[in-house]
Design a protein around this motif. Structure first.
Motif, PDB file in Angstrom:
ATOM      1  N   ILE A 282      64.032   7.830 104.245  1.00  0.00           N
ATOM      2  CA  ILE A 282      63.238   6.645 103.934  1.00  0.00           C
ATOM      3  C   ILE A 282      62.131   6.498 104.970  1.00  0.00           C
ATOM      4  O   ILE A 282      62.387   6.537 106.179  1.00  0.00           O
ATOM      5  CB  ILE A 282      64.113   5.371 103.918  1.00  0.00           C
ATOM      6  N   LEU A 283      60.897   6.364 104.497  1.00  0.00           N
ATOM      7  CA  LEU A 283      59.781   6.174 105.414  1.00  0.00           C
ATOM      8  C   LEU A 283      60.018   4.922 106.247  1.00  0.00           C
ATOM      9  O   LEU A 283      60.332   3.855 105.707  1.00  0.00           O
ATOM     10  CB  LEU A 283      58.481   6.019 104.619  1.00  0.00           C
ATOM     11  N   PRO A 284      59.891   5.008 107.583  1.00  0.00           N
ATOM     12  CA  PRO A 284      60.115   3.829 108.430  1.00  0.00           C
ATOM     13  C   PRO A 284      59.226   2.662 108.034  1.00  0.00           C
ATOM     14  O   PRO A 284      58.078   2.847 107.612  1.00  0.00           O
ATOM     15  CB  PRO A 284      59.774   4.345 109.829  1.00  0.00           C
ATOM     16  N   GLU A 285      59.756   1.473 108.185  1.00  0.00           N
ATOM     17  CA  GLU A 285      59.028   0.255 107.830  1.00  0.00           C
ATOM     18  C   GLU A 285      57.689   0.180 108.568  1.00  0.00           C
ATOM     19  O   GLU A 285      56.686  -0.298 108.021  1.00  0.00           O
ATOM     20  CB  GLU A 285      59.888  -0.967 108.172  1.00  0.00           C
ATOM     21  N   SER A 286      57.657   0.680 109.788  1.00  0.00           N
ATOM     22  CA  SER A 286      56.435   0.622 110.602  1.00  0.00           C
ATOM     23  C   SER A 286      55.297   1.450 110.025  1.00  0.00           C
ATOM     24  O   SER A 286      54.126   1.237 110.369  1.00  0.00           O
ATOM     25  CB  SER A 286      56.734   1.092 112.033  1.00  0.00           C
ATOM     26  N   GLU A 287      55.638   2.422 109.157  1.00  0.00           N
ATOM     27  CA  GLU A 287      54.628   3.304 108.587  1.00  0.00           C
ATOM     28  C   GLU A 287      54.288   2.939 107.142  1.00  0.00           C
ATOM     29  O   GLU A 287      53.395   3.527 106.545  1.00  0.00           O
ATOM     30  CB  GLU A 287      55.119   4.763 108.616  1.00  0.00           C
ATOM     31  N   ARG A 288      55.006   1.955 106.579  1.00  0.00           N
ATOM     32  CA  ARG A 288      54.865   1.702 105.141  1.00  0.00           C
ATOM     33  C   ARG A 288      53.480   1.193 104.774  1.00  0.00           C
ATOM     34  O   ARG A 288      52.891   1.628 103.778  1.00  0.00           O
ATOM     35  CB  ARG A 288      55.932   0.713 104.667  1.00  0.00           C
TER      36      ARG A 288
END
Length: 262
Positions: free
Chosen positions: A108-114
């Motif tokens: 899952i793409l990290p929230e910081s990169e979304r």
């Protein structure tokens, strides 16, 4: 490793929208790295033997080339729709390493990169008909992937890389282990041991899995007869192809084509 060169040797971006996908279970494996966003609806995703992960609505998942993706689709509860977009990339580093041979990526793409990835996807799909603009966005997506990737511990072996490249360029014909050993400049037994230590499987198992990933894409992207697809990816016996396909994806090639969805 110092990165001196990045090539995108294959790219595809696709939008998908469909109603009543709730609970659709799908197992797949692709010959390219995938980045997938669930804009409406969501995915449950498990990569190989890893833990189950959830994208949530608007989230992204990342799958390396040739891994097994075990996917459950969830429609939006109000609209009963799934609306998704995804990209496939074949990225080569320093003219010899595929990016997912060098790095592990979070499922899952990290929230910081979304937020950044969502903006890049918006730009990509708005400019997908302009090759130069599209490629510019892809390279910025690669920059994000390199930022979140975890370098793998690997022993660089140029002879094994030659074998991988040989398989990728000659998969459509019969290949003998002796031929691969000659490419690697080692004995067949030594090739088997070195290849398994490097890639976790035998050369022929790697080849057959690569063939199946190509076939699975052809089943979705073309209307060619199944026997023709089997032959084009290097299987001379269509029954053996169907048996191996079912073992890998848990459905027949015909059903895989019928249920085609990300």
């Amino acid at each position: 490793m110092e990165i001196q060169n990045i090539q995108i040797k294959f790219e595809r971006c696709t939008l998908f929208q469909r109603k009543d996908m709730e609970g659709l279970h799908h197992i797949k494996s692709l010959p390219w790295l995938s980045v997938v966003q669930s804009m409406e609806g969501s995915y449950d995703i498990k990569i190989d033997q890893g833990s189950l992960c959830k994208t949530g609505e608007g989230g992204f998942f990342i799958a390396a080339s040739q891994v097994t993706q075990d996917i459950m689709h969830h429609s939006n509860a109000q609209t009963r729709m799934m609306h998704d977009r995804w990209i496939f990339l074949d990225i080569v580093i320093n003219k010899k390493h595929r990016i997912d041979h060098l790095f592990d990526f979070p499922t899952i793409l990290p929230e910081s990169e979304r937020e950044e990835m969502n903006a890049l996807f918006n730009e990509l799909f708005a400019k997908q008909d302009d090759l130069c603009e599209r490629m510019s966005v892809y390279y910025r997506i690669v920059k994000v992937l390199l930022r979140i990737g975890i370098p793998k511990k690997m022993v660089e072996n140029d002879d094994l890389l030659k074998v991988i490249n040989f398989l990728h360029h000659n998969y459509m014909r019969q290949i003998e282990v002796s031929e691969l050993a000659a490419v690697a400049r080692m004995s067949e037994s030594n090739l088997y041991v070195c290849f398994r230590n490097q890639f976790g499987t035998s050369p022929i198992a790697y080849l057959n899995h690569y063939r199946l990933t190509l076939a699975s894409d052809m089943l979705k992207q073309t209307e060619r007869p199944i026997a023709t697809i089997a032959e084009q990816v290097g299987f001379t016996d269509p029954l053996y192809f169907s048996k191996l396909f079912h073992k890998t994806f848990q459905v027949s090639p015909r059903q895989y084509r019928r249920d085609a969805a990300y």
